[in-house]
Write an enzyme that holds these catalytic residues in place. Sequence first.
Site, PDB file in Angstrom:
ATOM      1  N   TYR A 154       0.855  -1.166   0.151  1.00 30.63           N
ATOM      2  CA  TYR A 154      -0.014   0.153  -0.169  1.00 30.63           C
ATOM      3  C   TYR A 154       0.921   1.378   0.142  1.00 30.63           C
ATOM      4  O   TYR A 154       0.572   2.267  -0.565  1.00 30.63           O
ATOM      5  CB  TYR A 154      -0.832  -0.008   1.087  1.00 30.63           C
ATOM      6  CG  TYR A 154      -2.278   1.004   0.981  1.00 30.63           C
ATOM      7  CD1 TYR A 154      -2.859   0.656  -0.207  1.00 30.63           C
ATOM      8  CD2 TYR A 154      -2.540   1.620   2.026  1.00 30.63           C
ATOM      9  CE1 TYR A 154      -4.036   1.533  -0.108  1.00 30.63           C
ATOM     10  CE2 TYR A 154      -3.678   2.361   1.957  1.00 30.63           C
ATOM     11  CZ  TYR A 154      -4.611   2.085   0.823  1.00 30.63           C
ATOM     12  OH  TYR A 154      -5.793   3.101   0.820  1.00 30.63           O
ATOM     13  N   LYS A 161      -3.163   8.037   3.361  1.00 33.39           N
ATOM     14  CA  LYS A 161      -4.289   8.104   4.272  1.00 33.39           C
ATOM     15  C   LYS A 161      -4.118   8.227   5.511  1.00 33.39           C
ATOM     16  O   LYS A 161      -5.023   8.758   6.277  1.00 33.39           O
ATOM     17  CB  LYS A 161      -4.791   6.402   4.170  1.00 33.39           C
ATOM     18  CG  LYS A 161      -5.489   5.817   2.860  1.00 33.39           C
ATOM     19  CD  LYS A 161      -6.691   6.641   2.516  1.00 33.39           C
ATOM     20  CE  LYS A 161      -7.444   6.068   1.523  1.00 33.39           C
ATOM     21  NZ  LYS A 161      -8.434   6.796   0.839  1.00 33.39           N
TER      22      LYS A 161
END
Length: 257
Positions: A154, A161
């Site tokens: 990720y 995020k």
Amino acid sequence: MAGLLEGKRLLVTGIITEQSIAFSVAKLAQEQGAQVVLTGFGRLSLVERIAKRLPQEAPVIELDVTNQEHLDGLADKVREHADGLDGVLHSIGFAPASCLGGDFLAAPWEDVATALHVSTFSFKSLAVACLPLMGPGGSVVGLDFDATKAWPVYDWMGVAKAGLESTSRYLARELGPRGIRVNLVAAGPLRTMAAKSIPGFAVFEDSWAKTAPLGWDLHDQAAAAKACCALMSDWFPATTGEIVHVDGGYHAVGSSQ
Ligand SMILES: NC(=O)c1ccc[n+]([C@@H]2O[C@H](COP(=O)([O-])OP(=O)(O)OC[C@H]3O[C@@H](n4cnc5c(N)ncnc54)[C@H](O)[C@@H]3O)[C@@H](O)[C@H]2O)c1
């Protein structure tokens, strides 16, 4: 019984396919009585075609969240369809290929900057663009992926995020005095276009269903959509700066993976 969102006017960003989390939110919101206006990025005719598949066809406004002209004109464009907004959904994320997939150390700043602009800073930009239309009781909701850990593959999207989570808390602080709430829904992995573009995303998919106490369905956007709709309803009147996990409980337990 009246719908949960009866009379609410919502702006929903982020539809690109029928699998988009935003599509499920728009559909459920209409079923619950809301008036929905959509924004689309880039492939507008595609978004308009998908919008026809909602229970009621919804108008689509062009919005690239990195385009200041689009942001400056957004409130006026929304006014052509609705006289104000009670809720805004930010369902937007993007990172260049170098930022995802396991070569964290190699991604250049220009690419990281794009990821942060589109996926993090835009939460603030969108909220500010919509402010002229919002008043007390308003709700801004964004889509998060749990950023308390460093996940495999990720990479810089995880950093984006983490920034989104912080941005959400600062926005909650700024907009609270106006009676506007700001919250995130941290969803588990879902098979959307954005997710499919992450090389190695299957790593999450395999472990999630095994580890989450409630199990996890990679194709069920409805659970995240329900939380988004609930947060845009009147049923969380004193909740802001919060992250609601819709992940089958994965975040709460240790993993054996
Ligand atoms: N799918 C998952 O596993 C998952 C899990 C948790 C959180 N999320 C988050 O949910 C949100 C929605 O993603 P999704 O999974 O529904 O995928 P998706 O591909 O359907 O939606 C992503 C959207 O971002 C839009 N977008 C990209 N760049 C933009 C720009 N410059 N301006 C405006 N819009 C832009 C795209 O047009 C698309 O509609 C994202 O924030 C994503 O990070 C997804």
